[in-house]
Design a protein around this motif. Structure first.
Motif, short mmCIF file in Angstrom:
data_model
loop_
_atom_site.label_atom_id
_atom_site.label_comp_id
_atom_site.label_asym_id
_atom_site.label_seq_id
_atom_site.Cartn_x
_atom_site.Cartn_y
_atom_site.Cartn_z
N LEU A 43 -26.25 -49.78 -7.32
CA LEU A 43 -27.59 -49.21 -7.18
C LEU A 43 -27.80 -48.03 -8.13
N PHE A 44 -26.76 -47.24 -8.34
CA PHE A 44 -26.86 -46.10 -9.26
C PHE A 44 -27.16 -46.56 -10.68
N PHE A 45 -26.42 -47.54 -11.16
CA PHE A 45 -26.61 -47.98 -12.55
C PHE A 45 -27.91 -48.75 -12.73
N LEU A 46 -28.25 -49.59 -11.76
CA LEU A 46 -29.53 -50.31 -11.85
C LEU A 46 -30.70 -49.34 -11.75
N GLY A 47 -30.60 -48.40 -10.82
CA GLY A 47 -31.67 -47.41 -10.66
C GLY A 47 -31.82 -46.54 -11.90
N GLY A 48 -30.70 -46.14 -12.48
CA GLY A 48 -30.74 -45.32 -13.68
C GLY A 48 -31.36 -46.06 -14.85
N TYR A 49 -31.00 -47.33 -14.99
CA TYR A 49 -31.54 -48.15 -16.08
C TYR A 49 -33.06 -48.30 -15.95
N LEU A 50 -33.52 -48.65 -14.74
CA LEU A 50 -34.96 -48.84 -14.53
C LEU A 50 -35.73 -47.54 -14.67
N THR A 51 -35.13 -46.43 -14.24
CA THR A 51 -35.78 -45.13 -14.38
C THR A 51 -35.95 -44.76 -15.85
N LEU A 52 -34.91 -44.95 -16.64
CA LEU A 52 -34.97 -44.64 -18.07
C LEU A 52 -35.99 -45.52 -18.78
N TYR A 53 -36.03 -46.80 -18.41
CA TYR A 53 -37.00 -47.71 -19.02
C TYR A 53 -38.43 -47.28 -18.65
N GLY A 54 -38.63 -46.91 -17.38
CA GLY A 54 -39.95 -46.46 -16.95
C GLY A 54 -40.37 -45.17 -17.66
N LEU A 55 -39.45 -44.24 -17.83
CA LEU A 55 -39.76 -43.00 -18.54
C LEU A 55 -40.13 -43.27 -19.99
N LEU A 56 -39.43 -44.23 -20.60
CA LEU A 56 -39.75 -44.59 -21.99
C LEU A 56 -41.17 -45.10 -22.12
N LEU A 57 -41.58 -45.92 -21.17
CA LEU A 57 -42.92 -46.52 -21.24
C LEU A 57 -44.02 -45.60 -20.72
N SER A 58 -43.64 -44.43 -20.21
CA SER A 58 -44.65 -43.53 -19.63
C SER A 58 -45.48 -42.82 -20.70
N ASN A 59 -44.96 -42.78 -21.92
CA ASN A 59 -45.68 -42.16 -23.04
C ASN A 59 -45.93 -40.67 -22.80
N GLN A 60 -44.99 -40.03 -22.11
CA GLN A 60 -45.15 -38.62 -21.77
C GLN A 60 -44.21 -37.71 -22.55
#
Length: 363
Positions: A43-60
């Motif tokens: 869960l840690f590695f999957l959650g970290g991966y999805l969080t990083l991908y989401g932050l990348l696409l946030s355009n912030q």
């Protein structure tokens, strides 16, 4: 000709070590599959991966922060491969096949194909470990990196201990755009007949690659205020990080000083038991490091993995003492480097040696 392992000494090593390992799980009343700690890691590695991908696409974020996120995403992709996909594709994560298949599909997050991996790694590499001409995992970059002393020595290979490491960084890009296609359509991999695949796997190969290209190339370009050049830099940096981590971890297990690269007798047989062969061709690194165990998914304990690939890596620390002692009882090698950096230096020295004429090796 068929390659077989001929147990000429009638060594009972594997029967003994398997009996001792089975006894350990029975005495402790433990499952050989994932426990709570393993699920927490997943869960840690999957959650970290999805969080990083989401932050990348946030355009912030600005360009440098985006680049740092790409580095993190590449690292987490490698850690998902080590800690989740690898165990699941070996059937070691769960006793339930559908869970292993579901978690094995996390391999698509790396841009890689799990079906092709199971053939090249589970079947071929785990059977014919370090045997030139059979184990394609040691064919790191044919023509560029030499690990087989029977291979003709090319002038530039005297520098391979320098340029091998940057090449490892390209391994993941090759996986995404080249390797899976080549392996899928290759008629023979080692001794494995690779000429026939289920129709579904043809669809999955191309559909999964198309999906990966969409989510990591097309979608970011649509959503983010970046140029094509910036997109390319971020994508390449992500895969260089992923490839370097994966390449180093796998090479430090098999291409270090002390590991053997056996040549079959008269092109037919290996004159020892399969399990003994695994001990001679595999090495551990940083076996006492909790950090290495957490991030490498047990691949720092490759001896345990090669002997018991269907046991979840979360149990490898307990198996180490059993296997080391059993190897000692049978006067067999148990190869290990005490740290990641000592293994790295050993790999460097071996590459340097293999870049010289074979007469140097014989000396």
């Amino acid at each position: 000709m068929p390659l077989k392992f001929i147990n000429t000494t009638r060594s009972p090593f594997f029967a003994t070590v398997r009996q001792r390992v089975d006894a350990y799980f029975k005495e402790k009343d433990l499952s050989t599959h994932a426990n709570g700690a393993m699920w927490t890691k997943a869960l840690f590695f999957l959650g970290g991966y999805l969080t990083l991908y989401g932050l990348l696409l946030s355009n912030q974020f600005g360009p440098w922060a985006m680049l740092a996120l790409c580095v993190g995403l590449g690292a987490f992709a490698a850690f998902i491969g080590f800690n989740i996909s690898h165990d699941a594709l070996h059937g070691a994560f769960s006793s339930k096949g559908w869970i292993n298949r579901l978690l094995g599909d996390t391999f698509y997050l790396l841009g890689a194909n799990p079906y092709v991996w199971k053939i090249t790694h589970n079947v071929v590499h785990h059977t014919y470990t370090n045997i030139p001409g059979h184990d394609e995992d040691i064919e790191i970059a044919p023509g560029l990196i030499r690990v087989d002393t029977d291979e003709p020595l090319r002038p530039w290979q005297r520098f391979q201990h320098y340029y091998a490491f940057p090449l490892y960084g390209l391994a993941s890009l090759s996986w995404v755009f080249r390797k899976d296609y080549l392996k899928f359509f290759k008629a023979q991999i080692g001794q494995y007949d690779n000429s026939v695949h289920p129709r579904q796997q043809y669809i999955m190969l191309f559909a999964s690659k198309a999906a990966y290209y969409f989510f990591f190339l097309v979608l970011p370009y649509w959503l983010l205020d970046i140029t094509l050049g910036q997109l390319a830099i971020g994508f390449v940096v992500m895969h260089v990080v992923e490839g370097l981590i994966i390449g180093l971890v796998f090479q430090l297990a098999h291409v270090v000083e002390g590991t053997a690269f056996p040549v079959p007798t008269e092109g037919v047989g290996i004159q020892e038991a399969w399990a003994v062969h695994q001990l001679r061709t595999t090495a551990n690194f940083a076996p006492r490091s909790a950090i290495a165990a957490f991030f490498c998914g047990g691949l720092n304990r490759q001896i345990e993995h090669h002997l018991f690939p269907k046991i979840c890596h979360i149990h490898y620390p307990a198996l180490t003492a059993i296997i080391r002692q059993t190897a000692q009882d049978f006067d067999l090698p148990y190869l290990e480097n005490p740290s990641f950096f000592s293994a790295l230096r050993s790999h460097y020295r071996l590459l340097k040696l293999l870049g010289r004429p074979s007469t140097t090796l014989a000396a």
